[in-house]
Design a protein around this motif. Structure first.
Motif, PDB file in Angstrom:
ATOM      1  N   LEU A 174      44.444  45.272  28.997  1.00 30.37           N
ATOM      2  CA  LEU A 174      42.942  44.839  29.265  1.00 30.37           C
ATOM      3  C   LEU A 174      43.006  44.492  30.579  1.00 30.37           C
ATOM      4  O   LEU A 174      41.629  44.853  31.195  1.00 30.37           O
ATOM      5  CB  LEU A 174      42.537  44.688  28.177  1.00 30.37           C
ATOM      6  CG  LEU A 174      41.944  43.492  27.880  1.00 30.37           C
ATOM      7  CD1 LEU A 174      39.805  45.169  27.893  1.00 30.37           C
ATOM      8  CD2 LEU A 174      41.099  42.636  26.864  1.00 30.37           C
ATOM      9  N   VAL A 175      43.310  42.871  30.752  1.00 34.73           N
ATOM     10  CA  VAL A 175      42.872  42.433  31.485  1.00 34.73           C
ATOM     11  C   VAL A 175      43.609  42.986  33.460  1.00 34.73           C
ATOM     12  O   VAL A 175      42.237  42.554  34.299  1.00 34.73           O
ATOM     13  CB  VAL A 175      44.301  41.182  32.349  1.00 34.73           C
ATOM     14  CG1 VAL A 175      43.230  40.503  30.823  1.00 34.73           C
ATOM     15  CG2 VAL A 175      45.467  41.321  31.970  1.00 34.73           C
ATOM     16  N   GLY A 176      44.799  43.953  33.514  1.00 37.03           N
ATOM     17  CA  GLY A 176      45.343  45.065  34.255  1.00 37.03           C
ATOM     18  C   GLY A 176      43.633  45.235  34.630  1.00 37.03           C
ATOM     19  O   GLY A 176      43.753  45.806  35.847  1.00 37.03           O
ATOM     20  N   HIS A 177      43.200  46.564  33.675  1.00 35.87           N
ATOM     21  CA  HIS A 177      42.546  46.956  34.215  1.00 35.87           C
ATOM     22  C   HIS A 177      40.962  46.536  34.099  1.00 35.87           C
ATOM     23  O   HIS A 177      40.253  47.461  35.271  1.00 35.87           O
ATOM     24  CB  HIS A 177      42.171  48.228  33.281  1.00 35.87           C
ATOM     25  CG  HIS A 177      42.882  49.583  32.931  1.00 35.87           C
ATOM     26  ND1 HIS A 177      42.222  50.262  33.698  1.00 35.87           N
ATOM     27  CD2 HIS A 177      43.368  50.012  32.122  1.00 35.87           C
ATOM     28  CE1 HIS A 177      43.213  51.441  33.630  1.00 35.87           C
ATOM     29  NE2 HIS A 177      44.006  50.591  32.141  1.00 35.87           N
ATOM     30  N   LEU A 178      40.557  45.665  33.794  1.00 33.50           N
ATOM     31  CA  LEU A 178      39.050  44.275  34.499  1.00 33.50           C
ATOM     32  C   LEU A 178      39.545  44.162  35.165  1.00 33.50           C
ATOM     33  O   LEU A 178      38.509  43.855  36.291  1.00 33.50           O
ATOM     34  CB  LEU A 178      38.599  43.640  33.366  1.00 33.50           C
ATOM     35  CG  LEU A 178      38.972  44.021  31.819  1.00 33.50           C
ATOM     36  CD1 LEU A 178      39.068  42.820  30.730  1.00 33.50           C
ATOM     37  CD2 LEU A 178      36.850  44.784  31.452  1.00 33.50           C
ATOM     38  N   LYS A 179      40.806  44.132  35.415  1.00 37.22           N
ATOM     39  CA  LYS A 179      40.620  43.175  37.477  1.00 37.22           C
ATOM     40  C   LYS A 179      40.604  44.169  38.517  1.00 37.22           C
ATOM     41  O   LYS A 179      39.709  44.247  39.188  1.00 37.22           O
ATOM     42  CB  LYS A 179      42.274  42.624  37.557  1.00 37.22           C
ATOM     43  CG  LYS A 179      42.809  42.161  39.051  1.00 37.22           C
ATOM     44  CD  LYS A 179      42.102  41.320  39.951  1.00 37.22           C
ATOM     45  CE  LYS A 179      42.708  40.821  41.087  1.00 37.22           C
ATOM     46  NZ  LYS A 179      42.084  39.739  41.409  1.00 37.22           N
ATOM     47  N   GLU A 180      41.214  45.438  37.956  1.00 32.75           N
ATOM     48  CA  GLU A 180      41.255  46.823  39.154  1.00 32.75           C
ATOM     49  C   GLU A 180      39.696  47.266  39.299  1.00 32.75           C
ATOM     50  O   GLU A 180      39.105  47.438  40.011  1.00 32.75           O
ATOM     51  CB  GLU A 180      41.528  47.947  38.434  1.00 32.75           C
ATOM     52  CG  GLU A 180      41.938  49.095  39.293  1.00 32.75           C
ATOM     53  CD  GLU A 180      42.201  50.374  38.864  1.00 32.75           C
ATOM     54  OE1 GLU A 180      43.699  50.225  39.718  1.00 32.75           O
ATOM     55  OE2 GLU A 180      42.456  50.703  38.246  1.00 32.75           O
ATOM     56  N   ARG A 181      38.582  46.985  38.204  1.00 32.61           N
ATOM     57  CA  ARG A 181      37.296  47.618  37.751  1.00 32.61           C
ATOM     58  C   ARG A 181      36.245  46.653  38.479  1.00 32.61           C
ATOM     59  O   ARG A 181      35.311  46.999  38.772  1.00 32.61           O
ATOM     60  CB  ARG A 181      37.502  47.868  36.482  1.00 32.61           C
ATOM     61  CG  ARG A 181      35.740  48.930  36.130  1.00 32.61           C
ATOM     62  CD  ARG A 181      36.141  49.308  35.340  1.00 32.61           C
ATOM     63  NE  ARG A 181      34.818  49.855  34.636  1.00 32.61           N
ATOM     64  CZ  ARG A 181      34.332  50.373  32.810  1.00 32.61           C
ATOM     65  NH1 ARG A 181      34.871  50.386  31.832  1.00 32.61           N
ATOM     66  NH2 ARG A 181      33.662  50.951  32.564  1.00 32.61           N
ATOM     67  N   PHE A 182      36.190  45.364  38.081  1.00 29.10           N
ATOM     68  CA  PHE A 182      35.464  44.386  38.625  1.00 29.10           C
ATOM     69  C   PHE A 182      36.265  43.299  39.108  1.00 29.10           C
ATOM     70  O   PHE A 182      35.333  42.874  39.744  1.00 29.10           O
ATOM     71  CB  PHE A 182      35.224  43.863  36.913  1.00 29.10           C
ATOM     72  CG  PHE A 182      34.361  44.556  36.685  1.00 29.10           C
ATOM     73  CD1 PHE A 182      33.279  45.912  36.282  1.00 29.10           C
ATOM     74  CD2 PHE A 182      35.228  44.824  34.996  1.00 29.10           C
ATOM     75  CE1 PHE A 182      32.390  46.314  35.482  1.00 29.10           C
ATOM     76  CE2 PHE A 182      34.382  46.164  33.994  1.00 29.10           C
ATOM     77  CZ  PHE A 182      33.247  46.238  34.259  1.00 29.10           C
ATOM     78  N   GLY A 183      37.144  43.170  39.070  1.00 24.25           N
ATOM     79  CA  GLY A 183      37.678  42.119  40.206  1.00 24.25           C
ATOM     80  C   GLY A 183      38.301  40.974  39.453  1.00 24.25           C
ATOM     81  O   GLY A 183      38.300  40.117  40.560  1.00 24.25           O
TER      82      GLY A 183
END
Length: 509
Positions: free
Chosen positions: A291-300
């Protein structure tokens, strides 16, 4: 954010389903030996290929995925599966309502529908049953979201649920979320968490909007920017209690941070705004790394995922990582000094009771290592640990165990294996995951639960409760002794003489 996670790339959202943990991270679910040998095996990348000749039991990805999405407010869950897959999850109906009340979230009914696939559907396909179920859910309940849990059978026969949901999407007011949790795809039951979050990320999380304003843009930008720059998503999991959430929120608010506890027991609207925070704070990498990896990639969005805030040392580390992100190092050190001084004084009576006692801890990898380290700091000796699985996030935690010869049995389930180990080690106390305590009690070993919905385990107040629980258990151990004397385990005496790790097929480096 640790060096373990900062260079990971996440590019899977274009796929229908999340990748298995075999593909995505270096993980192990079969190992028997010592702390030192497990760390060496992980360093050689050989333990991830270990397997078992026979598996006594394990978990189900469907259950873990539903443990996340079934908590969302005003949703309908459709289990696309044979009847048995739904019946195993009926226990959620009561427990989720109770937990929602404890966490002071609005209570909405747990609505479950089931496609009840049979032998004919295995031959001809179950898509039409799913179509009817989705349309019924929309017309009858008008939910904010309809969540489809796709089980093993439709995965095997090839039901294309994503194409169906794309077709129906224009006919529905509810958001439709496919969750591919076909258990046969992975040996790691925790892949179920990834499956749930894959669907949530694709279908429920919106882009961060720019709101229309009646005030000047520069003023509005500053106000919104300040609010978002101080907002933390505190990521809860099924094993966190309301007391845990209160304690961790208290610590973050003491740093003048705006705290949102999510995603469990959140509304669809709250989940849609996941990307608005400045920082995602995980309390368990096993649940949250996808979850947090995707949120980092998508929203920084930055994230903290290195430890679970159980015990003094781990809670201090957790706070320092958050403080470093917000450049609040001095404030964090002042908070730690105040909290630890009060806690150390309160723990003194318990240390006298626990010093020299031997403990064995079993359950989720992050939780058991931080729990074991805390009991070790109170003067207890850690004899062994039994994580459900083991991956790179837990590798640094091995070094926290003083006795590097302590036994580690990496095993999802496998109680027969664990009973042999415990019968030989004979710990004074067992701290274990839900479901294990009954077996252990029949061995005559006093035990306490690793987590529970009515108790506080995390943060500084949680450390006090963990010490108090253990000390109280030693005041009266009669229950375990009497159970052992009157209730037998289903194993022959010669079973306890065998090597518990003979069933593990190791790969040599």
């Amino acid at each position: 954010m640790s060096k373990l996670t900062e260079n990971l790339t996440y590019h899977y959202l274009g796929a229908e389903a999340a990748p298995t943990r075999e593909e995505r991270i270096e993980a192990c679910n079969a190992f028997g030996g010592s702390c030192r040998s497990l760390k060496k095996g992980m360093g050689n990348s050989c333990t991830k290929f270990n397997s078992r000749k026979f598996a006594q039991g394990g978990g189900c990805q469907l259950t873990l995925a539903l443990g996340i999405v079934a908590t969302f407010q005003n949703v309908v869950i459709i289990i696309h599966a044979p009847l048995g897959c739904g019946s195993t999850s009926l226990s959620f109906a009561g427990t989720r309502k109770t937990m929602r009340g404890q966490k002071q979230k609005p209570k909405t009914d747990n609505i479950w529908l089931h496609t009840n696939l049979d032998e004919n559907d295995v031959i001809s396909g179950g898509i039409e049953k799913l179509r009817k179920a989705v349309l019924y859910a929309e017309q009858e309940y008008r939910p904010d979201a309809i969540i489809i849990a796709n089980s093993c059978v439709p995965g095997i026969i090839g039901d294309d649920i994503d194409s169906l949901l794309d077709e129906l999407d224009r006919q529905l007011s509810a958001r439709v979320v496919p969750v591919h949790c076909e258990g046969f795809k992975s040996k790691f039951v925790a892949t179920g968490y990834d499956s749930a979050y894959h669907g949530v990320l694709k279908k429920l999380v919106d882009p961060v909007p720019r709101y229309d304003r009646t005030i000047p843009d520069d003023v509005g930008d500053a106000a919104e920017k300040y609010l978002n720059s101080r907002t933390v998503n505190l990521l809860n999991v099924g094993s966190t209690s309301y007391g845990d959430e209160v304690e961790l929120s208290r610590l973050l608010k003491a740093l003048d941070l705006n705290v949102r506890v999510m995603p469990l027991f959140s509304s669809v609207e709250e989940i849609s705004r996941f990307g608005e925070a400045a920082l995602n704070v995980s309390i368990c990498a096993t649940h949250d790394d996808y979850l947090v990896g995707h949120l980092k990639e998508r929203f920084g969005t930055g994230y903290v995922i290195d430890t679970l805030p159980i015990g003094i040392k781990s809670t201090n580390q957790w706070l320092r990582e958050i403080g470093k992100f917000f450049k609040l190092e001095d404030e964090v050190e002042r908070l730690i000094a105040i909290e630890t001084a009060q806690l150390e004084e309160a723990l003194e009576p318990f240390k006298k009771v626990l010093k020299g006692k031997r403990v064995f801890v079993g359950g989720g990898e992050m939780r058991i290592f931080t729990t074991a380290e805390f009991y070790q700091s109170l003067g207890m000796n850690v004899l062994g640990l039994k994580p459900h699985n083991f991956d790179r996030f837990a590798v640094p935690l091995i070094d926290e165990i003083s006795d590097q010869q302590a036994v580690i049995d990496v095993a999802p389930g496998q109680p027969a294996e664990e009973m042999v180990i415990l019968n030989r080690l004979k710990p004074d106390l067992y701290v274990g995951h839900t479901g294990a305590n009954g077996w252990v009690t029949k061995l005559g070993i006093p035990n306490i639960p690793l987590f529970g919905q009515t108790f506080n385990y995390m943060g500084y107040s949680g450390a006090y409760e963990l010490a108090r629980k253990a000390a109280r258990k030693f005041q009266n151990t009669t229950f375990a002794r009497k159970i052992a004397a009157n209730v037998a385990l289903p194993f022959r005496p010669e079973w306890y003489e065998t090597n518990p790790f003979d069933n593990i097929k190791e790969v040599q480096a």
